[in-house]
Scaffold this motif. Structure first.
Motif, PDB file in Angstrom:
ATOM      1  N   ILE A  91      74.617 -34.249  48.435  1.00 32.94           N
ATOM      2  CA  ILE A  91      73.201 -34.459  48.712  1.00 32.94           C
ATOM      3  C   ILE A  91      72.712 -35.615  47.850  1.00 32.94           C
ATOM      4  CG2 ILE A  91      72.442 -32.790  46.962  1.00 32.94           C
ATOM      5  CD1 ILE A  91      70.156 -32.014  48.857  1.00 32.94           C
ATOM      6  N   GLU A  92      71.808 -36.413  48.398  1.00 27.69           N
ATOM      7  CA  GLU A  92      71.255 -37.541  47.651  1.00 27.69           C
ATOM      8  C   GLU A  92      69.909 -37.146  47.053  1.00 27.69           C
ATOM      9  OE1 GLU A  92      70.055 -42.292  48.137  1.00 27.69           O
ATOM     10  OE2 GLU A  92      70.905 -41.170  49.825  1.00 27.69           O
ATOM     11  N   LEU A  93      69.749 -37.436  45.770  1.00 23.01           N
ATOM     12  CA  LEU A  93      68.510 -37.126  45.060  1.00 23.01           C
ATOM     13  C   LEU A  93      67.521 -38.280  45.186  1.00 23.01           C
ATOM     14  CD1 LEU A  93      70.057 -35.586  41.815  1.00 23.01           C
ATOM     15  CD2 LEU A  93      69.163 -34.383  43.811  1.00 23.01           C
ATOM     16  N   PRO A  94      66.236 -38.026  44.897  1.00 20.89           N
ATOM     17  CA  PRO A  94      65.228 -39.090  44.984  1.00 20.89           C
ATOM     18  C   PRO A  94      65.541 -40.306  44.121  1.00 20.89           C
ATOM     19  CG  PRO A  94      64.167 -36.953  44.822  1.00 20.89           C
ATOM     20  CD  PRO A  94      65.625 -36.710  44.601  1.00 20.89           C
ATOM     21  N   ASN A  95      66.289 -40.099  43.016  1.00 19.55           N
ATOM     22  CA  ASN A  95      66.625 -41.228  42.151  1.00 19.55           C
ATOM     23  C   ASN A  95      67.859 -41.995  42.622  1.00 19.55           C
ATOM     24  OD1 ASN A  95      68.708 -39.500  41.511  1.00 19.55           O
ATOM     25  ND2 ASN A  95      68.035 -39.094  39.412  1.00 19.55           N
TER      26      ASN A  95
END
Length: 658
Positions: A140-144
Motif C-alpha cells: 500500500i502507498e502512504l500519503p508521503n
C-alpha cells in the motif's frame, strides 16, 4: 538474548483523533522510560474502537493515516498502533508497525490486517471491515509516498521476528498463532478491544499463556479500558507472557487514561520450543516472506528482573461482585467525564435497584479518588470516605417520590442511603399528580377506574408521573438522569415505559436481580477491597437487604416475585434462552432437574409466563436507555439480543410442556 517490551491500556473516545493521539504518545514515551524498545497499543487506537457507522464515513481512513503519521516516537523504538485502513476500496482493521527515526518522527514499516472479525455477542465488525486472507501479503502507498507491505506480515528486526493475532484472531479455533509458529516468530502481539464480562478475563489469561507456550513465543496482550463509546466497558488487564508463564500483568478496570506495563523476556527460552518441537517449517516459512528491518537493535544487554503486577481485589473469593462493581463504576465515571455534565439525578425508591445504582455512583467516586491519591495517603480510608461524600452532594441528586401506596420503610431507606453516601436528598409526593390524571380519565369514562378492572393502568400512572419531575430537576442542573432497571426484569418487561424506564443510562441493565441482591449484601458485610488490607463497606445499604423487592404500586402488599416468579428461576430461564439458545422443552427438563423444591406444574407455568412476557416486551426493550454489558448475556437490542417485536412465542411447544 533478552528483549524489553511494554503493553499499554488506553481509555479512548471514538473519533477524538487529537485526544487519542495524545494518549498514544503518552503510552509510547512511558514505555520508553521503562527501558522498552517495543510497545503494543490496543486495537484501533487511532480512531477508537467504537466508531460504528462512522467507519463508513468517507475520509475516516485518510484522517486515521494522517493522525498516525503525526505521532511522535523515540528514535529506534518500535510501536504497534491500531487503525482502520482502506485498501483496494475495502476497509480493514489493521495494526501499523512503526519505528521512530533519528528525529523522533514515526515511520510506518507495514500493516497487519485482521483475519477473523468479531461477529457475535455485542460485536458487529463485519458491517464495517473485511477479513484478510491468511498468508497473503500485498502493498500500500502512504500519503508521503512510501510503499509498505500490507496483510499477513511478519517483521524481522535483526533476527527478532514479530507477528500478530488481533483480538478475535486469538479466540478462534484456527488462530493465526499456529502459522506464526511455523514462520519462526519470537514475539506475538495481540492488540485488542475486548469488552468486559464477568469472568471473561480468566479466559483471556488462558489463551495468552497457551499462546506463549504452544507457539514458542513471548505474547504481548494489550486492551482498551473504560467506557469508550457509551455502552461497552473495557477492562484493560494487559498481559505479557513468556515461555508459557505470565510475567507481567496490567491493572484491570483502572480509572486512568493510560496504563503501561513492562517486562523482560528471554528469547532463547522460547526458541527452545521450536528446537524441540520436531515440527518442520515449510519451505515458504524457511524463505521468510515477511519484512526485514535493519534496526539499531532492539535487544537488551543488562536488564532488571520483571515483577508481575498484582491487584489484591482479583484474589478475593467474591471477585465477580468486585468486577461488576468496578466495571459499572468505571462506566459511570466515564459518562460523567466524557459528557461534560454536572453529575446525575436519580429517583431513589428505597428499593434494591435504585439503592445499588446510588451506591455504585459513590464507589465510582471512591475508586477514582483512591487511584489519584499518593501512596502515603492511601491508608487513610476515613479521609477518602469524607472527601468522596463531600463531592457526592453536588454530583448526585436523589428524590424519593412517594404515592399513597408508598411506605415509611422505603422512604426512610431512601433517606438513609442518600445520607450514607453524601448525596443530596429530596422528598416529594406524587399523590396529587396521580389523583389529577385519575380524575381526568374518570370524567370521560362510563364508570370510575377501579383496582379490580384497571390494575395495570393504576399501577403505571404512578410510575409515569414520577418521570417529568426528576427529568426537570436533571435538566435544570445539567445532570444525567439514571434509570434503575435490572437484567432480570428487563427480560420480561417488568417496568413501566416512560416511567421507571426513563433515563439516559441504565447502569445495572446488565446485572441480574439475583446478583443485585448478592452485591448489596457484599457491600454491607464484606465491602469492596481498596487495597490488600483495606475494605470499604456501605452500611447504609443494610436497610434494603432485609426487604422483599416490591414496586409499591398497589394498595395491598406487593411482591415482585409474586408478580413474576422466583428470581432464581427467572434468571436460569434467561441464561438458557440467551446463552444456550435452548428450546422450551429442553429448558423445562433442565429446570425440573435443578429446582427440586418446586413442582413440575409450577415450573411449567413460570416457563410459559416467561415466554409470554419475553415475547410481548421486545418493543419495550427497543426503547430502553443504554446499559452496560456486565453478565455474559444482556438484553440490549442494539448489541446482543436481537428479537422480533411480533412473534408467536413458540406457543405450540409451550402448550405441550405438560
Amino acid at each position: 538474548m533478552q528483549l524489553i517490551v511494554s503493553s499499554a491500556s488506553l481509555n479512548l473516545i471514538p473519533m477524538d483523533f487529537d485526544g487519542n493521539k495524545t494518549k498514544i504518545e503518552s503510552a509510547i514515551y512511558d514505555a520508553h522510560k521503562s527501558g522498552a524498545m517495543l510497545v503494543a497499543l490496543p486495537e484501533l487506537s487511532v480512531t477508537g474502537y467504537g466508531c460504528e457507522d462512522n467507519f463508513l464515513m468517507g475520509g475516516i481512513a485518510d484522517d486515521a493515516i494522517d493522525s498516525l503519521l503525526s505521532v511522535s516516537i523515540p528514535s529506534g523504538m518500535v510501536a504497534a498502533i491500531g487503525l482502520p485502513v482502506l485498501h483496494s476500496n475495502r476497509m480493514y482493521n489493521t495494526v501499523a508497525v512503526c519505528v521512530g527515526d533519528e528525529n523522533n518522527e514515526l515511520k510506518v514499516l507495514g500493516f497487519v490486517a485482521k483475519q477473523n472479525l468479531a461477529k457475535s455477542g455485542i460485536h458487529y465488525e463485519s458491517r464495517w471491515f473485511c477479513e484478510w486472507n491468511s498468508g497473503v501479503i500485498d502493498s500500500i502507498e502512504l500519503p508521503n509516498g512510501d510503499v509498505v507491505p500490507f496483510g499477513d506480515c511478519v517483521f524481522d528486526f535483526d533476527g527478532v521476528r514479530i507477528g500478530f493475532e488481533i483480538c478475535e484472531d486469538a479466540w478462534v479455533a484456527s488462530r493465526p498463532g499456529r502459522k506464526l509458529f511455523e514462520r519462526g516468530v519470537d514475539v506475538i502481539i495481540n492488540p485488542s478491544a475486548s469488552h468486559f464480562a464477568i469472568g471473561k478475563h480468566s479466559v483471556r489469561e488462558q489463551f495468552v499463556k497457551e499462546g506463549s507456550r504452544s507457539f514458542g513465543a513471548a505474547y504481548i496482550y494489550s486492551n482498551l479500558c473504560g467506557c469508550e463509546a457509551g455502552r461497552t466497558v473495557y477492562d484493560g488487564g494487559c498481559m505479557i507472557a513468556s515461555n508459557g508463564d505470565i510475567v507481567a500483568k496490567g491493572s484491570r478496570l483502572h480509572f486512568g487514561d493510560v496504563s503501561v506495563i513492562t517486562a523482560t523476556i528471554d528469547l532463547q527460552s522460547n526458541r527452545n520450543t521450536h528446537v524441540i518441537s520436531g515440527i518442520h517449517a515449510d519451505n515458504e516459512s524457511v524463505r521468510f516472506t515477511g519484512v526485514k528491518i535493519a534496526s539499531k537493535g532492539i535487544l537488551a544487554e543488562t536488564v532488571a528482573p520483571t515483577l508481575p503486577y498484582h491487584q489484591a481485589w482479583q484474589e478475593k473469593p467474591f471477585i465477580e461482585h468486585e468486577e461488576a462493581c468496578r466495571a459499572i463504576a468505571l462506566g459511570l465515571r466515564d459518562w460523567h467525564k466524557k459528557t461534560g455534565t454536572s453529575g446525575f439525578a436519580l429517583s431513589l425508591s428505597g428499593g434494591a435497584d435504585s439503592g445499588l445504582v446510588a451506591a455504585l455512583l459513590y464507589l465510582a467516586k471512591c475508586y477514582d479518588m483512591y487511584e489519584s491519591m499518593g501512596d502515603a495517603s492511601k491508608g487513610d480510608i476515613e479521609q477518602l470516605v469524607a472527601n468522596a461524600k463531600a463531592e457526592m452532594r453536588a454530583e448526585l441528586d436523589c428524590v424519593y417520590q412517594g404515592s399513597d401506596n408508598s411506605s415509611d420503610t422505603t422512604m426512610n431507606a431512601a433517606k438513609m442511603i442518600a445520607e450514607g453516601i453524601g448525596a443530596s436528598f429530596y422528598n416529594w409526593s406524587i399523590s396529587d399528580l396521580v389523583e389529577g390524571y385519575t380524575s381526568r380519565i374518570n370524567e370521560i369514562s362510563e364508570q370510575p377506574l377501579s383496582w379490580e378492572k384497571d390494575d395495570i393502568a393504576l399501577q403505571n400512572i404512578q410510575a409515569r408521573v414520577r418521570s417529568p419531575g426528576i427529568w426537570m430537576l436533571a435538566n435544570c442542573r445539567n445532570k444525567l438522569l439514571l434509570t434503575t432497571g435490572n437484567l432480570s426484569e428487563t427480560t420480561v418487561g417488568y417496568f413501566t415505559m416512560d416511567g421507571d424506564s426513563s433515563g439516559v443510562i441504565a447502569p445495572i441493565a446488565g446485572v441480574s436481580k439475583t446478583r443485585v441482591l448478592d452485591i448489596l449484601g457484599y457491600l454491607v458485610y464484606e465491602g469492596t477491597l481498596m487495597s490488600k488490607n483495606e475494605s470499604l463497606k456501605i452500611p447504609a445499604l443494610k436497610c434494603i437487604i432485609c426487604q422483599k423487592p416490591t414496586a409499591e404500586l398497589r394498595p395491598e402488599e406487593q411482591s415482585d416475585e409474586a408478580d413474576l416468579m422466583p428470581f432464581e428461576v427467572l434468571d436460569e430461564i434467561r441464561r438458557q434462552v440467551l446463552l444456550k439458545r435452548r428450546r422450551p422443552k429442553v429448558i423445562f427438563v433442565n429446570l425440573c432437574a435443578m429446582f427440586k423444591d418446586y413442582t413440575r406444574e409450577e415450573l411449567a407455568s413460570w416457563l410459559k409466563k416467561f415466554y409470554t412476557l419475553f415475547n410481548r416486551s421486545q418493543w419495550k426493550r427497543e426503547r430502553m436507555a443504554a446499559g452496560f454489558h456486565i453478565e455474559a448475556e444482556s438484553m440490549d437490542s442494539r448489541t446482543f439480543s436481537r428479537f422480533p417485536m411480533f412473534s408467536s412465542g413458540i406457543s405450540k411447544e409451550l402448550d405441550e410442556l405438560l
